[in-house]
Design a protein around this motif. Structure first.
Motif, PDB file in Angstrom:
ATOM      1  N   SER A  46       7.271  89.376  29.662  1.00 49.06           N
ATOM      2  CA  SER A  46       8.068  90.166  30.610  1.00 49.06           C
ATOM      3  C   SER A  46       8.631  89.219  31.653  1.00 49.06           C
ATOM      4  O   SER A  46       8.266  88.045  31.713  1.00 49.06           O
ATOM      5  CB  SER A  46       7.212  91.254  31.269  1.00 49.06           C
ATOM      6  N   ARG A  47       9.518  89.720  32.488  1.00 47.48           N
ATOM      7  CA  ARG A  47      10.126  88.888  33.525  1.00 47.48           C
ATOM      8  C   ARG A  47      10.210  89.666  34.826  1.00 47.48           C
ATOM      9  O   ARG A  47       9.991  90.886  34.845  1.00 47.48           O
ATOM     10  CB  ARG A  47      11.510  88.401  33.079  1.00 47.48           C
ATOM     11  N   ALA A  48      10.554  88.987  35.880  1.00 55.41           N
ATOM     12  CA  ALA A  48      10.480  89.595  37.205  1.00 55.41           C
ATOM     13  C   ALA A  48      11.620  90.562  37.479  1.00 55.41           C
ATOM     14  O   ALA A  48      11.486  91.455  38.316  1.00 55.41           O
ATOM     15  CB  ALA A  48      10.462  88.495  38.277  1.00 55.41           C
ATOM     16  N   ASP A  49      12.753  90.401  36.785  1.00 54.57           N
ATOM     17  CA  ASP A  49      13.896  91.286  37.029  1.00 54.57           C
ATOM     18  C   ASP A  49      14.547  91.650  35.701  1.00 54.57           C
ATOM     19  O   ASP A  49      14.102  91.238  34.645  1.00 54.57           O
ATOM     20  CB  ASP A  49      14.918  90.629  37.971  1.00 54.57           C
ATOM     21  N   THR A  87      10.588  96.388  31.295  1.00 60.41           N
ATOM     22  CA  THR A  87      10.217  97.368  32.313  1.00 60.41           C
ATOM     23  C   THR A  87       8.799  97.136  32.832  1.00 60.41           C
ATOM     24  O   THR A  87       8.300  97.926  33.627  1.00 60.41           O
ATOM     25  CB  THR A  87      10.341  98.801  31.760  1.00 60.41           C
ATOM     26  N   ARG A  88       8.172  96.087  32.342  1.00 55.06           N
ATOM     27  CA  ARG A  88       6.863  95.657  32.854  1.00 55.06           C
ATOM     28  C   ARG A  88       5.851  96.815  32.870  1.00 55.06           C
ATOM     29  O   ARG A  88       5.168  97.056  33.866  1.00 55.06           O
ATOM     30  CB  ARG A  88       7.025  95.058  34.263  1.00 55.06           C
ATOM     31  N   ARG A  89       5.774  97.529  31.753  1.00 51.09           N
ATOM     32  CA  ARG A  89       4.889  98.694  31.650  1.00 51.09           C
ATOM     33  C   ARG A  89       3.487  98.267  31.203  1.00 51.09           C
ATOM     34  O   ARG A  89       3.349  97.559  30.194  1.00 51.09           O
ATOM     35  CB  ARG A  89       5.465  99.704  30.657  1.00 51.09           C
ATOM     36  N   HIS A 138      15.198  84.883  28.291  1.00 50.48           N
ATOM     37  CA  HIS A 138      13.898  84.593  28.890  1.00 50.48           C
ATOM     38  C   HIS A 138      12.876  84.285  27.801  1.00 50.48           C
ATOM     39  O   HIS A 138      12.054  83.358  27.927  1.00 50.48           O
ATOM     40  CB  HIS A 138      13.440  85.784  29.734  1.00 50.48           C
ATOM     41  N   ALA A 139      12.919  85.053  26.711  1.00 49.01           N
ATOM     42  CA  ALA A 139      11.964  84.839  25.623  1.00 49.01           C
ATOM     43  C   ALA A 139      12.234  83.531  24.886  1.00 49.01           C
ATOM     44  O   ALA A 139      11.295  82.830  24.480  1.00 49.01           O
ATOM     45  CB  ALA A 139      12.020  86.014  24.651  1.00 49.01           C
ATOM     46  N   ILE A 140      13.510  83.192  24.711  1.00 50.01           N
ATOM     47  CA  ILE A 140      13.854  81.949  24.007  1.00 50.01           C
ATOM     48  C   ILE A 140      13.291  80.740  24.738  1.00 50.01           C
ATOM     49  O   ILE A 140      12.823  79.772  24.124  1.00 50.01           O
ATOM     50  CB  ILE A 140      15.391  81.851  23.852  1.00 50.01           C
TER      51      ILE A 140
END
Length: 764
Positions: free
Chosen positions: A234-237, A216-218, A248-250
């Motif tokens: 974090s990621r864009a979506d 949630t990019r908080r 994404h983390a892997i």
């Protein structure tokens, strides 16, 4: 709480008759009066009176039943249940031979019962025929599911001794692969993630890297990671929800092993030392551990049985997962697991994204490539159970939808190449289990057909029921808890199955018609509430059924009375089953409706009944005692010095808000706190000469530093061996507890209000 039991009992008795009990009892009585009025208007009252007269003139019913019972019971119906009872009593812990014997007897009685059950179909009319066949099919769903579980149970495996051997090289530093610990989060509160990260940092393993995966990019999550000293990703979506977050983390990590903890799961310090050793075998791709819970599930909490009932998922982790381990088909539970990165790369390098159950289908892929999946039945982590029934339903419905999506994706374990037949059977059992929700709904509706459509779907005599049904059911009662490690009784399982039977049935239909119509829904955690809340959206089918079942109870009972002379004939065989069935359903529905009434949950932090020796220092005065309960925000102490109360009261009058120093002696932890309440307790073991009382002091912790909070989290959540298996009550005790909850409901008697009134730590 210790020290308040007597007062709580008085408050409980004083308020036990509340409007909720009266409403439910009134509904049943009103239904009875309505039926009597209807019989009078319809001119059927003479038939009812004649039936009652025939009952009075006939031989006592219990004597008739006893005579029939003596004539009806065959040798297997007597000997086999007694044999099972003897084995269970003689060997409380199942052994290989005893498990084979009991399962074999269960299967014999099962086949015997099914053979008889087919002969009870009512084929006298189209309606009776259709209903009879449908009811038999629904019953066979449950029977096949249970039979499969029993057969697979013979392959159950226990890895704890193997873990002792595998852990030696890890503890000696000879096998230490690098580990990436991933903590995916979507919208969980900061205080939940804080203790999860602290728990992961406390792991007794040097070669680890912890990453917080914020979907949630908080900004507050990024600040939390910086404060605690862990990686932030974090990621864009939010594509593919949790699976996409992990993938994404892997791609941004490189550890040889990947560990995943949900945002609310905190590991014990020995989690890695107990699991990493299995990866010395190059064919091991996954080690799954149980999901434990430090808070009660909402079903137990709403019934006031949170200190008695085991969590609902105990059956899965104490019976089903060991079975899956024995058949090389372990289910990855999405948290508290360790995975080999190279094995994941061999199956595409990422978690499955075409289902809501990314964890389950990723494990299926690993199995199809020939890798071994291991289940270690040790409680090495704990998380928060759903906060209320709405969250509980969200979680279960997501699991059902995700599992049933197997029919529509490439990773279907029933067709995916590479799996052995036994593995497919085990996976089929797990998928097939969800369809038994239809059976539960059918069993609730069946008695209504007796009363409103005059359908008798089961033509059974009392003798047949006692000779075929009762032995099978009694052996189930005796063996169910014994086979699942005392994790759940059959009576309690019935309640848990009933509570969500309607929404689960609707979800199954919706998933089969539109498998990907609903997206991933995160289970809410860390919420608070200050008042009772009735889940009408979940409860309305149960409310409607409760009213109709109350009517059907009286109708079916009246029909039996009016047909007393003829009910053993071919036209009325099975009629007596209608009112017994209605009565059982009425009790079960009443309990389910109480479950739908969520009790307040005003405190953010869970309290643990943890006893620690303490030293309390206030204005130069030292008091010794022990903790009665402890949380991240406060504690309740019992001071062991006679005469301490007047000294404390005097000090509090002079300096009511001055912080005191509290030291937990065993943990070497010192914190500052504010006294929020002072009470008395008289211990029963005091001599008559000791007329003084011992003070109970309630504290709220004041301005905790990061190191102090770390110490509290490690004390509360991270001690090896602290999460132990609990035994659920037996069948008779479970039935008594449910009846007590129904007659004296927890939420409507005022007991929960008393508990709230004695919570002395300030709300935060």
């Amino acid at each position: 709480m210790v020290g308040f039991q007597g007062s709580e009992t008085q408050a409980f008795r004083a308020k036990r008759l509340r409007w909720g009990v009266l409403i439910m009892a009134g509904t049943v009585l009103l239904a009875g009066l309505s039926i009597l009025a209807w019989l009078e208007i319809a001119g059927e009252m003479p038939r009812l009176i004649n039936g009652l007269g025939a009952m009075a003139e006939a031989e006592p019913w219990w004597l008739q039943w006893l005579e029939t019972l003596v004539k009806a019971l065959s040798l297997p119906a007597v000997v086999l249940p007694l044999l099972v009872l003897g084995v269970v009593k003689a060997f409380p812990q199942p052994r290989i031979w005893s498990r084979w014997l009991v399962v074999g007897i269960l299967l014999v009685l099962l086949v015997r019962y099914v053979g008889w059950r087919v002969t009870t179909l009512n084929l006298s009319s189209r309606l009776n025929t259709g209903v009879s066949i449908i009811l038999l099919v629904l019953e066979l769903l449950v029977i096949v599911n249970g039979g499969l579980q029993w057969v697979l149970l013979l392959a159950a495996r226990d890895r704890r001794r193997e873990a002792d051997t595998c852990a030696l090289r890890v503890e000696q530093g000879e096998f230490t692969p690098s580990v990436d610990i991933l903590i995916p989060t979507y919208n969980e509160p900061e205080f939940i993630l804080r203790r999860t990260i602290i728990g992961c940092q406390a792991l007794d393993y040097a070669y680890k890297r912890i990453s917080l995966l914020d979907d949630t990019r908080r900004p507050e999550m990024k600040a939390l990671a910086a404060e605690l000293g862990c990686e932030y990703l974090s990621r864009a979506d939010n594509r593919h929800a949790k699976a996409g977050n992990l993938n994404h983390a892997i791609a941004h990590t490189s550890g040889e092993l990947i560990v995943c903890f949900d945002a609310d799961f905190i590991p014990t310090r020995n989690f890695l030392t107990r699991t990493v050793g299995f990866f010395q075998d190059e064919k091991v791709a996954l080690v799954q551990t149980p999901q434990s819970f430090y808070s009660a599930d909402p079903v137990a909490r709403n019934l006031g049985l949170e200190d008695i009932l085991t969590p609902e998922q105990e059956v899965f982790y104490r019976q089903i997962e060991p079975v899956r381990d024995g058949t090389d088909s372990v289910v990855c539970a999405g948290t508290s697991f360790v995975m080999r990165r190279s094995a994941l790369e061999a199956t595409g390098g990422k978690f499955a994204t075409d289902s809501l159950s990314e964890d389950y289908f990723t494990a299926v892929r690993l199995s199809s490539k020939g890798y071994r999946l291991v289940y270690l039945d040790e409680k090495l982590s704990a998380g928060a159970a759903p906060d209320d029934m709405a969250a509980y339903a969200t979680q279960r419905l997501r699991w059902a939808q995700g599992t049933l999506q197997a029919f529509f994706i490439q990773d279907n374990p029933l067709t995916l190449p590479g799996l052995r037949p036994l593995q497919r059977v085990a996976h089929f059992s797990g998928i097939f289990h969800w369809f038994t929700s239809f059976s539960k709904v059918g069993f609730l509706l069946a008695p209504l057909l007796y009363s409103f459509l005059h359908v008798i779907p089961v033509r059974a005599t009392f003798a047949g029921v006692m000779d075929f049904l009762m032995p099978y059911y009694l052996v189930n009662l005796v063996a169910f808890g014994w086979l699942n490690g005392r994790s759940r009784s059959l009576v309690l399982s019935d309640v848990y199955d009933l509570v969500l039977s309607f929404p689960l049935s609707a979800t199954i239909i919706q998933t089969m018609l539109n498998p990907f119509g609903k997206g991933f829904k995160v289970t809410p955690k860390g919420t608070q509430s200050q008042r009772l809340n009735f889940n009408f959206g979940l409860a309305w089918p149960l409310l409607v059924l409760f009213a109709f079942t109350a009517v059907s109870l009286w109708v079916n009972l009246g029909m039996c009375m009016m047909q007393w002379k003829d009910w053993a004939s071919a036209d009325y065989k099975g009629l007596g089953l209608g009112w017994i069935w209605s009565g059982y359903n009425l009790m079960a529905l009443g309990v389910a409706l109480l479950v739908m009434l969520d009790v307040p949950k005003p405190e953010r932090y869970e309290r643990f009944n943890l006893r620690r020796t303490v030293r309390l220092t206030m204005a130069g005065n030292i008091f010794w005692g022990h903790t009665e309960n402890l949380s991240e925000s406060g504690a309740q102490l019992v001071l062991s010095q006679v005469g301490a109360r007047p000294v404390l009261r005097q000090l509090l009058q002079e300096q009511p808000t001055v912080p005191v120093d509290l030291e937990l002696m065993e943990d070497g932890l010192m914190v500052q706190a504010i006294i929020t309440r002072l009470d008395d307790i008289r211990e029963d073991w005091l001599d008559d000469s000791e007329s003084d009382t011992y003070p109970i002091v309630s504290l709220h912790f004041h301005q905790l530093t990061l190191d102090q909070h770390r110490g509290l989290v490690e004390t509360l959540f991270c001690r090896p061996g602290q999460w132990q298996h609990r035994h659920t009550p037996g069948e008779i005790q479970s039935l008594f507890l449910l009846l007590r909850s129904l007659v004296l409901p927890y939420t409507l008697t005022g007991r929960y209000r008393w508990r709230l009134s004695v919570m002395s730590v300030a709300k935060t």
